[in-house]
Design a protein around this motif. Structure first.
Motif, PDB file in Angstrom:
ATOM      1  N   SER A   1       0.855  -1.183   0.000  1.00  0.00           N
ATOM      2  CA  SER A   1       0.000   0.000   0.000  1.00  0.00           C
ATOM      3  C   SER A   1       0.897   1.241   0.000  1.00  0.00           C
ATOM      4  O   SER A   1       2.118   1.124   0.019  1.00  0.00           O
ATOM      5  CB  SER A   1      -0.919  -0.001   1.228  1.00  0.00           C
ATOM      6  N   ASP A   2       0.279   2.416   0.008  1.00  0.00           N
ATOM      7  CA  ASP A   2       1.070   3.650  -0.001  1.00  0.00           C
ATOM      8  C   ASP A   2       1.829   3.870   1.299  1.00  0.00           C
ATOM      9  O   ASP A   2       2.765   4.669   1.338  1.00  0.00           O
ATOM     10  CB  ASP A   2       0.175   4.863  -0.268  1.00  0.00           C
ATOM     11  N   ASP A   3       1.429   3.195   2.366  1.00  0.00           N
ATOM     12  CA  ASP A   3       2.074   3.430   3.660  1.00  0.00           C
ATOM     13  C   ASP A   3       2.699   2.180   4.274  1.00  0.00           C
ATOM     14  O   ASP A   3       3.073   2.188   5.437  1.00  0.00           O
ATOM     15  CB  ASP A   3       1.076   4.039   4.640  1.00  0.00           C
ATOM     16  N   GLY A   4       2.845   1.081   3.503  1.00  0.00           N
ATOM     17  CA  GLY A   4       3.490  -0.079   4.084  1.00  0.00           C
ATOM     18  C   GLY A   4       3.535  -1.281   3.164  1.00  0.00           C
ATOM     19  O   GLY A   4       2.970  -1.293   2.074  1.00  0.00           O
ATOM     20  N   ILE A   5       4.228  -2.308   3.637  1.00  0.00           N
ATOM     21  CA  ILE A   5       4.390  -3.570   2.907  1.00  0.00           C
ATOM     22  C   ILE A   5       4.602  -4.672   3.939  1.00  0.00           C
ATOM     23  O   ILE A   5       5.219  -4.446   4.988  1.00  0.00           O
ATOM     24  CB  ILE A   5       5.563  -3.478   1.912  1.00  0.00           C
ATOM     25  N   THR A   6       4.073  -5.845   3.659  1.00  0.00           N
ATOM     26  CA  THR A   6       4.257  -6.994   4.543  1.00  0.00           C
ATOM     27  C   THR A   6       5.249  -7.943   3.888  1.00  0.00           C
ATOM     28  O   THR A   6       5.164  -8.214   2.690  1.00  0.00           O
ATOM     29  CB  THR A   6       2.918  -7.717   4.794  1.00  0.00           C
ATOM     30  N   VAL A   7       6.178  -8.453   4.681  1.00  0.00           N
ATOM     31  CA  VAL A   7       7.220  -9.335   4.171  1.00  0.00           C
ATOM     32  C   VAL A   7       7.299 -10.595   5.027  1.00  0.00           C
ATOM     33  O   VAL A   7       7.161 -10.529   6.244  1.00  0.00           O
ATOM     34  CB  VAL A   7       8.583  -8.616   4.114  1.00  0.00           C
ATOM     35  N   ASP A   8       7.484 -11.734   4.374  1.00  0.00           N
ATOM     36  CA  ASP A   8       7.793 -12.995   5.047  1.00  0.00           C
ATOM     37  C   ASP A   8       9.243 -13.312   4.710  1.00  0.00           C
ATOM     38  O   ASP A   8       9.615 -13.347   3.532  1.00  0.00           O
ATOM     39  CB  ASP A   8       6.914 -14.143   4.538  1.00  0.00           C
ATOM     40  N   PHE A   9      10.066 -13.545   5.735  1.00  0.00           N
ATOM     41  CA  PHE A   9      11.449 -13.927   5.483  1.00  0.00           C
ATOM     42  C   PHE A   9      11.894 -14.987   6.479  1.00  0.00           C
ATOM     43  O   PHE A   9      11.332 -15.139   7.555  1.00  0.00           O
ATOM     44  CB  PHE A   9      12.394 -12.716   5.494  1.00  0.00           C
ATOM     45  N   VAL A  10      12.902 -15.750   6.075  1.00  0.00           N
ATOM     46  CA  VAL A  10      13.463 -16.824   6.891  1.00  0.00           C
ATOM     47  C   VAL A  10      14.893 -16.441   7.231  1.00  0.00           C
ATOM     48  O   VAL A  10      15.624 -15.924   6.397  1.00  0.00           O
ATOM     49  CB  VAL A  10      13.453 -18.163   6.118  1.00  0.00           C
ATOM     50  N   VAL A  11      15.275 -16.744   8.485  1.00  0.00           N
ATOM     51  CA  VAL A  11      16.659 -16.533   8.903  1.00  0.00           C
ATOM     52  C   VAL A  11      17.221 -17.880   9.327  1.00  0.00           C
ATOM     53  O   VAL A  11      16.700 -18.518  10.232  1.00  0.00           O
ATOM     54  CB  VAL A  11      16.759 -15.527  10.072  1.00  0.00           C
TER      55      VAL A  11
END
Length: 138
Positions: free
Chosen positions: A67-77
């Motif tokens: 969106s204009d004010d954010g992003i959701t991310v899935d990541f693995v460490v």
């Protein structure tokens, strides 16, 4: 007239005087090969230290809900199971400008999957996790 090693292939007097072949300097060839081998090993060790497996290896699985004010991310460490980590999460706009940055704490676990909503100042087009390290206290 007896044939020497130098005149064995050619008729005498036709191509000028032939010299006896010089003895090869095998020690010089061995020395150059040894120096080149040692240099190759040193370069390989340096590159392995720089680009080889790291103690903390983050990898973005996917990003969504842009969106204009954010992003959701899935990541693995990937890390030692007992260790906790702190990872930097960064979002960029279409122009390449950094529009969001956060440090995210990662719980213990050999492969910790993290879902994080990153707030941004403009519409992001991509997100990355450039680095992870030992957990920092806040």
């Amino acid at each position: 007239m007896t044939e020497t090693h130098a005149t064995a292939k050619y008729p005498p007097g036709r191509y000028g005087r032939r010299r006896e072949p010089r003895p090869r300097r095998t020690w010089l060839v061995v020395l150059v090969a040894a120096v080149a081998g040692i240099a190759g090993v040193l370069i390989a060790v340096k590159l392995f230290q720089q680009y080889g497996p790291q103690e903390y290896e983050p990898q973005v699985q996917r990003f969504y809900a842009i969106s204009d004010d954010g992003i959701t991310v899935d990541f693995v460490v990937r890390k030692d199971a007992e260790k906790e980590a702190t990872c930097r999460v960064r979002a960029r706009s279409a122009s390449g400008e950094e529009v969001g940055l956060a440090e995210v704490n990662v719980p213990p676990g050999a492969e910790a999957l993290v879902t994080y909503r990153l707030a941004t100042s403009d519409r992001p087009v991509t997100v990355e996790v450039p680095a992870c390290g030992p957990r920092r206290a806040r």
